[in-house]
Design a protein around this motif. Structure first.
Motif, mmCIF file in Angstrom:
data_model
loop_
_atom_site.group_PDB
_atom_site.id
_atom_site.type_symbol
_atom_site.label_atom_id
_atom_site.label_comp_id
_atom_site.label_asym_id
_atom_site.label_seq_id
_atom_site.Cartn_x
_atom_site.Cartn_y
_atom_site.Cartn_z
ATOM 1 N N VAL A 5 53.111 35.976 57.431
ATOM 2 C CA VAL A 5 53.257 34.984 58.496
ATOM 3 C C VAL A 5 53.643 33.641 57.882
ATOM 4 O O VAL A 5 53.542 33.433 56.680
ATOM 5 C CB VAL A 5 51.939 34.839 59.304
ATOM 6 C CG1 VAL A 5 51.585 36.154 59.998
ATOM 7 C CG2 VAL A 5 50.797 34.374 58.422
ATOM 8 N N SER A 6 54.044 32.724 58.738
ATOM 9 C CA SER A 6 54.338 31.367 58.265
ATOM 10 C C SER A 6 53.025 30.617 58.066
ATOM 11 O O SER A 6 51.975 31.025 58.570
ATOM 12 C CB SER A 6 55.222 30.623 59.272
ATOM 13 O OG SER A 6 54.469 30.298 60.425
ATOM 14 N N ILE A 7 53.092 29.521 57.373
ATOM 15 C CA ILE A 7 51.907 28.722 57.088
ATOM 16 C C ILE A 7 51.220 28.273 58.384
ATOM 17 O O ILE A 7 49.994 28.200 58.445
ATOM 18 C CB ILE A 7 52.253 27.512 56.182
ATOM 19 C CG1 ILE A 7 51.004 26.753 55.726
ATOM 20 C CG2 ILE A 7 53.209 26.556 56.866
ATOM 21 C CD1 ILE A 7 50.248 27.410 54.637
ATOM 22 N N THR A 8 51.985 28.006 59.419
ATOM 23 C CA THR A 8 51.403 27.513 60.676
ATOM 24 C C THR A 8 50.717 28.615 61.477
ATOM 25 O O THR A 8 49.966 28.318 62.396
ATOM 26 C CB THR A 8 52.475 26.831 61.549
ATOM 27 O OG1 THR A 8 53.523 27.768 61.811
ATOM 28 C CG2 THR A 8 53.021 25.594 60.860
ATOM 29 N N ASN A 85 59.988 27.587 53.663
ATOM 30 C CA ASN A 85 60.123 28.901 54.298
ATOM 31 C C ASN A 85 59.405 30.015 53.554
ATOM 32 O O ASN A 85 59.858 31.160 53.534
ATOM 33 C CB ASN A 85 61.595 29.275 54.483
ATOM 34 C CG ASN A 85 62.300 28.327 55.416
ATOM 35 O OD1 ASN A 85 61.764 27.967 56.466
ATOM 36 N ND2 ASN A 85 63.481 27.902 55.040
ATOM 37 N N GLN A 86 58.311 29.681 52.942
ATOM 38 C CA GLN A 86 57.495 30.682 52.249
ATOM 39 C C GLN A 86 56.635 31.423 53.281
ATOM 40 O O GLN A 86 56.140 30.813 54.224
ATOM 41 C CB GLN A 86 56.612 29.982 51.215
ATOM 42 C CG GLN A 86 55.646 30.864 50.462
ATOM 43 C CD GLN A 86 56.270 31.652 49.348
ATOM 44 O OE1 GLN A 86 56.780 32.738 49.605
ATOM 45 N NE2 GLN A 86 56.231 31.148 48.134
ATOM 46 N N LYS A 87 56.491 32.697 53.123
ATOM 47 C CA LYS A 87 55.606 33.498 53.977
ATOM 48 C C LYS A 87 54.302 33.751 53.236
ATOM 49 O O LYS A 87 54.261 33.746 52.011
ATOM 50 C CB LYS A 87 56.261 34.833 54.346
ATOM 51 C CG LYS A 87 57.519 34.684 55.179
ATOM 52 C CD LYS A 87 57.185 34.148 56.536
ATOM 53 C CE LYS A 87 58.436 34.090 57.413
ATOM 54 N NZ LYS A 87 58.185 33.449 58.667
ATOM 55 N N PHE A 88 53.247 33.991 53.996
ATOM 56 C CA PHE A 88 51.912 34.176 53.442
ATOM 57 C C PHE A 88 51.279 35.437 53.993
ATOM 58 O O PHE A 88 51.534 35.811 55.149
ATOM 59 C CB PHE A 88 51.020 32.975 53.808
ATOM 60 C CG PHE A 88 51.491 31.701 53.196
ATOM 61 C CD1 PHE A 88 50.945 31.254 52.004
ATOM 62 C CD2 PHE A 88 52.495 30.948 53.781
ATOM 63 C CE1 PHE A 88 51.383 30.085 51.408
ATOM 64 C CE2 PHE A 88 52.939 29.777 53.206
ATOM 65 C CZ PHE A 88 52.385 29.345 52.026
ATOM 66 N N ASN A 89 50.428 36.060 53.181
ATOM 67 C CA ASN A 89 49.651 37.164 53.732
ATOM 68 C C ASN A 89 48.468 36.558 54.477
ATOM 69 O O ASN A 89 48.273 35.343 54.473
ATOM 70 C CB ASN A 89 49.241 38.176 52.654
ATOM 71 C CG ASN A 89 48.269 37.628 51.649
ATOM 72 O OD1 ASN A 89 47.437 36.763 51.943
ATOM 73 N ND2 ASN A 89 48.342 38.134 50.433
ATOM 74 N N LEU A 90 47.690 37.381 55.118
ATOM 75 C CA LEU A 90 46.628 36.871 55.986
ATOM 76 C C LEU A 90 45.459 36.252 55.230
ATOM 77 O O LEU A 90 44.568 35.660 55.841
ATOM 78 C CB LEU A 90 46.152 37.973 56.927
ATOM 79 C CG LEU A 90 47.252 38.493 57.876
ATOM 80 C CD1 LEU A 90 46.718 39.616 58.751
ATOM 81 C CD2 LEU A 90 47.838 37.380 58.714
ATOM 82 N N GLU A 95 53.746 34.972 49.727
ATOM 83 C CA GLU A 95 54.455 36.233 49.464
ATOM 84 C C GLU A 95 54.981 36.267 48.035
ATOM 85 O O GLU A 95 54.858 37.261 47.335
ATOM 86 C CB GLU A 95 55.616 36.373 50.454
ATOM 87 C CG GLU A 95 56.489 37.573 50.218
ATOM 88 C CD GLU A 95 57.671 37.640 51.170
ATOM 89 O OE1 GLU A 95 58.167 38.761 51.369
ATOM 90 O OE2 GLU A 95 58.094 36.606 51.708
ATOM 91 N N ILE A 96 55.558 35.164 47.612
ATOM 92 C CA ILE A 96 56.052 35.024 46.242
ATOM 93 C C ILE A 96 55.199 33.938 45.594
ATOM 94 O O ILE A 96 55.155 32.818 46.105
ATOM 95 C CB ILE A 96 57.538 34.604 46.234
ATOM 96 C CG1 ILE A 96 58.391 35.614 46.988
ATOM 97 C CG2 ILE A 96 58.043 34.423 44.799
ATOM 98 C CD1 ILE A 96 59.800 35.130 47.291
#
Length: 113
Positions: A5-8, A85-90, A95-96
């Motif tokens: 998901v996104s940071i927000t 535009n970094q994605k995050f796990n829950l 992600e990276i």
């Protein structure tokens, strides 16, 4: 379905963890004078407030600087992360990993040069 998901989209506690992790990374880049890649993605206003605070308090230990920087610039860090535009796990882990993200973009710049 992806769990990224996104940071927000993270809950507030997990978002705070993700912002803290990024701020640690960012402060290291700042102290190394290595902000070119981050600044290429982010409007200058967000970075200038963060950078001014770090510069004024550069005499603090890394831990103290991190805590105070987050207390005053947490929303700016959040905006910076959104522009990257970094994605995050829950759990709030990117992600990276930030260092890997940075190195891969740096390598692209070297190849393009």
């Amino acid at each position: 379905m992806s769990n990224l998901v996104s940071i927000t989209q993270l809950d507030s506690d997990t978002q705070a963890k993700a912002v803290r992790s990024f701020a640690q990374f960012y402060i290291r880049l700042y102290k190394a004078g290595n902000l070119e890649i981050v600044s290429s993605f982010v409007p200058a206003g967000y970075l200038s407030d963060i950078n001014a605070f770090i510069a004024r308090n550069r005499y603090l230990t890394h831990a103290n600087l991190l805590d105070l920087s987050l207390a005053t610039s947490s929303k700016d860090y959040l905006q910076v992360i959104e522009h990257l535009n970094q994605k995050f796990n829950l759990t709030g882990t990117p992600e990276i990993p930030w260092h890997t993200w940075f190195v891969s973009l740096h390598k692209q710049l070297v190849i393009e040069s």
